[in-house]
Scaffold this motif. Structure first.
Motif, PDB file in Angstrom:
ATOM      1  N   GLN A  19       0.319 -37.795  29.582  1.00 38.62           N
ATOM      2  CA  GLN A  19       1.466 -37.335  30.361  1.00 38.62           C
ATOM      3  C   GLN A  19       1.129 -36.140  31.241  1.00 38.62           C
ATOM      4  O   GLN A  19       1.517 -36.084  32.416  1.00 38.62           O
ATOM      5  CB  GLN A  19       2.612 -36.956  29.419  1.00 38.62           C
ATOM      6  CG  GLN A  19       3.868 -36.456  30.132  1.00 38.62           C
ATOM      7  CD  GLN A  19       4.975 -36.117  29.154  1.00 38.62           C
ATOM      8  OE1 GLN A  19       4.833 -36.274  27.952  1.00 38.62           O
ATOM      9  NE2 GLN A  19       6.095 -35.646  29.678  1.00 38.62           N
ATOM     10  N   ALA A  20       0.403 -35.173  30.671  1.00 40.91           N
ATOM     11  CA  ALA A  20       0.168 -33.909  31.373  1.00 40.91           C
ATOM     12  C   ALA A  20      -1.213 -33.815  31.991  1.00 40.91           C
ATOM     13  O   ALA A  20      -1.469 -32.906  32.788  1.00 40.91           O
ATOM     14  CB  ALA A  20       0.393 -32.740  30.409  1.00 40.91           C
ATOM     15  N   GLY A  21      -2.113 -34.730  31.625  1.00 42.24           N
ATOM     16  CA  GLY A  21      -3.469 -34.690  32.156  1.00 42.24           C
ATOM     17  C   GLY A  21      -4.400 -33.905  31.254  1.00 42.24           C
ATOM     18  O   GLY A  21      -3.976 -33.100  30.423  1.00 42.24           O
ATOM     19  N   ALA A  37      -1.319 -22.560  32.901  1.00 43.83           N
ATOM     20  CA  ALA A  37      -1.466 -23.730  32.031  1.00 43.83           C
ATOM     21  C   ALA A  37      -0.471 -23.681  30.877  1.00 43.83           C
ATOM     22  O   ALA A  37       0.123 -24.700  30.504  1.00 43.83           O
ATOM     23  CB  ALA A  37      -2.898 -23.806  31.498  1.00 43.83           C
ATOM     24  N   MET A  38      -0.263 -22.499  30.294  1.00 38.74           N
ATOM     25  CA  MET A  38       0.709 -22.358  29.201  1.00 38.74           C
ATOM     26  C   MET A  38       2.110 -22.711  29.667  1.00 38.74           C
ATOM     27  O   MET A  38       2.856 -23.416  28.983  1.00 38.74           O
ATOM     28  CB  MET A  38       0.707 -20.921  28.663  1.00 38.74           C
ATOM     29  CG  MET A  38      -0.458 -20.547  27.802  1.00 38.74           C
ATOM     30  SD  MET A  38      -0.292 -18.821  27.243  1.00 38.74           S
ATOM     31  CE  MET A  38      -2.010 -18.399  27.005  1.00 38.74           C
ATOM     32  N   GLY A  39       2.475 -22.211  30.837  1.00 44.35           N
ATOM     33  CA  GLY A  39       3.804 -22.486  31.358  1.00 44.35           C
ATOM     34  C   GLY A  39       4.034 -23.967  31.574  1.00 44.35           C
ATOM     35  O   GLY A  39       5.091 -24.510  31.226  1.00 44.35           O
ATOM     36  N   GLN A  40       3.042 -24.640  32.151  1.00 49.58           N
ATOM     37  CA  GLN A  40       3.166 -26.074  32.399  1.00 49.58           C
ATOM     38  C   GLN A  40       3.242 -26.861  31.095  1.00 49.58           C
ATOM     39  O   GLN A  40       4.045 -27.785  30.955  1.00 49.58           O
ATOM     40  CB  GLN A  40       1.982 -26.547  33.240  1.00 49.58           C
ATOM     41  CG  GLN A  40       1.979 -26.005  34.662  1.00 49.58           C
ATOM     42  CD  GLN A  40       0.729 -26.385  35.430  1.00 49.58           C
ATOM     43  OE1 GLN A  40      -0.246 -26.865  34.861  1.00 49.58           O
ATOM     44  NE2 GLN A  40       0.738 -26.154  36.733  1.00 49.58           N
ATOM     45  N   LEU A  41       2.417 -26.475  30.123  1.00 54.02           N
ATOM     46  CA  LEU A  41       2.397 -27.187  28.850  1.00 54.02           C
ATOM     47  C   LEU A  41       3.725 -27.033  28.117  1.00 54.02           C
ATOM     48  O   LEU A  41       4.301 -28.017  27.636  1.00 54.02           O
ATOM     49  CB  LEU A  41       1.249 -26.664  27.985  1.00 54.02           C
ATOM     50  CG  LEU A  41       1.107 -27.299  26.605  1.00 54.02           C
ATOM     51  CD1 LEU A  41       0.838 -28.793  26.719  1.00 54.02           C
ATOM     52  CD2 LEU A  41      -0.012 -26.612  25.824  1.00 54.02           C
ATOM     53  N   GLY A  95       2.818 -16.494  27.505  1.00 55.84           N
ATOM     54  CA  GLY A  95       4.002 -16.828  26.740  1.00 55.84           C
ATOM     55  C   GLY A  95       5.176 -15.961  27.144  1.00 55.84           C
ATOM     56  O   GLY A  95       5.034 -14.946  27.842  1.00 55.84           O
ATOM     57  N   SER A  96       6.362 -16.365  26.708  1.00 53.54           N
ATOM     58  CA  SER A  96       7.582 -15.610  27.002  1.00 53.54           C
ATOM     59  C   SER A  96       8.677 -16.095  26.066  1.00 53.54           C
ATOM     60  O   SER A  96       8.581 -17.180  25.475  1.00 53.54           O
ATOM     61  CB  SER A  96       8.025 -15.815  28.457  1.00 53.54           C
ATOM     62  OG  SER A  96       8.464 -17.150  28.663  1.00 53.54           O
ATOM     63  N   VAL A  97       9.714 -15.298  25.953  1.00 56.76           N
ATOM     64  CA  VAL A  97      10.871 -15.717  25.173  1.00 56.76           C
ATOM     65  C   VAL A  97      11.479 -16.971  25.791  1.00 56.76           C
ATOM     66  O   VAL A  97      11.897 -17.892  25.086  1.00 56.76           O
ATOM     67  CB  VAL A  97      11.905 -14.572  25.094  1.00 56.76           C
ATOM     68  CG1 VAL A  97      13.185 -15.057  24.409  1.00 56.76           C
ATOM     69  CG2 VAL A  97      11.322 -13.381  24.339  1.00 56.76           C
ATOM     70  N   GLU A  98      11.504 -17.036  27.098  1.00 52.84           N
ATOM     71  CA  GLU A  98      12.145 -18.163  27.772  1.00 52.84           C
ATOM     72  C   GLU A  98      11.464 -19.487  27.429  1.00 52.84           C
ATOM     73  O   GLU A  98      12.138 -20.481  27.129  1.00 52.84           O
ATOM     74  CB  GLU A  98      12.147 -17.949  29.285  1.00 52.84           C
ATOM     75  CG  GLU A  98      12.789 -19.077  30.077  1.00 52.84           C
ATOM     76  CD  GLU A  98      14.254 -19.327  29.710  1.00 52.84           C
ATOM     77  OE1 GLU A  98      14.685 -20.494  29.776  1.00 52.84           O
ATOM     78  OE2 GLU A  98      14.951 -18.362  29.352  1.00 52.84           O
TER      79      GLU A  98
END
Length: 313
Positions: A19-21, A37-41, A95-98
């Motif tokens: 799905q994500a490559g 990459a973290m955000g996309q994953l 990373g983030s809370v969101e």
């Protein structure tokens, strides 16, 4: 013995790659690439989490050294009498809370325990001690405001995964030394030791968080001090000389995680220090397996254990 992936986890990982490559290898020190990459994953993984309609969310802010940090409070329908500070992962650099929001809602819905998540500042822009001190300020805020969440200030825990697990372990050390009550530390595949930089050939093929990632994260947090003799335990809890007097601990890691050895060693040291400790090592599981294979039997067991630990607060 040849290490292999849990079949259900392996199938889920293959589906995610389809799905994500395939992940693109990143150079050591490429913080921006890892954040992207973290955000996309997580934008993909968050869609796998069932909704939690009974959980209400409210944000407030916390002033730390002139900076304004978001605190996001997740409340269940009925207060449990306890609460916990959740520290998100991201290798100290991301990373983030969101992006953790769907997972936090799910924990609260399943456990009935309120969570407060802190948007701590990230390395390398904010190296040690800023991330852990931001989290400690949030912990102190939570203890001081426990009644607002229907919680007893003596029933406050810390929980985190990956870098957040390492920061949670550092928080438990600081809380012990500074006299702040912590009832339990829940450490999910925690990032504990800055000296973990030499690839284990048995683990490296399965590494979701790689040794290059680890070098980048610790180097961002500690700079030239990484791997040296003067790293404080609040940054890398594996460096702590004494673990006596710490809060009861839950430590969980996959056998195919590059953190497996340091996490098992830390759990054994906790036990030797007289700290009530529960340790789980999941065979066939790499870092973050429960996030990308949530329907696997092993992920269901792991998440159920975390929920149980929250409910012990």
């Amino acid at each position: 013995m040849t290490l292999t992936l849990d079949p259900e986890v392996g199938a889920a990982l293959q589906a995610l790659v389809a799905q994500a490559g395939e992940p693109v290898p990143l150079a050591v020190g490429d913080v921006a690439g890892r954040r992207e990459a973290m955000g996309q994953l997580f934008s993909v993984l968050g869609t796998l989490v069932p909704p939690a309609p009974e959980v209400t969310v409210e944000s407030t802010s916390l002033q730390v050294d002139g900076a304004e940090l978001e605190l996001r409070m997740y409340r269940p329908a009925q207060p449990s009498g306890s609460a916990a500070l959740y520290v998100h992962g991201g290798g100290m650099i991301g990373g983030s809370v969101e992006i953790y929001d769907p997972f936090l809602r799910s924990y609260v819905q399943a456990s009935g325990v309120p969570l407060v998540a802190v948007e701590y500042r990230l390395a390398p822009e904010f190296p040690h001690p800023t991330p852990v001190e931001d989290c400690f300020a949030a912990l102190r805020w939570l203890v001081d405001h426990a009644a607002d969440l229907g919680a007893d200030p003596e029933r406050i825990g810390v929980i985190g995964d990956s870098a957040g697990g390492g920061l949670s372990a550092g928080l438990a050390l600081l809380a012990r030394d500074r006299g702040v009550p912590v009832a339990r530390q829940i450490l999910i595949h925690p990032m504990l030791d800055d000296r973990n930089t030499s690839p284990d050939p048995a683990i490296a093929p399965f590494a979701v968080w790689t040794y290059d990632d680890n070098i980048t994260g610790w180097g961002s947090l500690l700079g030239d001090a990484a791997g040296g003799d003067d790293v404080p335990p609040s940054a890398a809890p594996a460096r702590a000389g004494s673990l006596k007097g710490l809060a009861p601990a839950y430590v969980e890691v996959g056998q195919l995680d590059i953190f497996a050895e340091e996490d098992v060693t830390y759990a054994r040291r906790l036990m030797a220090a007289g700290v009530a400790t529960e340790l789980h090592v999941h065979p066939g599981c790499p870092h973050g397996f429960e996030v990308f294979a949530p329907d696997s039997a092993v992920a269901r067991r792991a998440v159920a254990d975390r929920i149980r630990q929250l409910q012990l607060l």
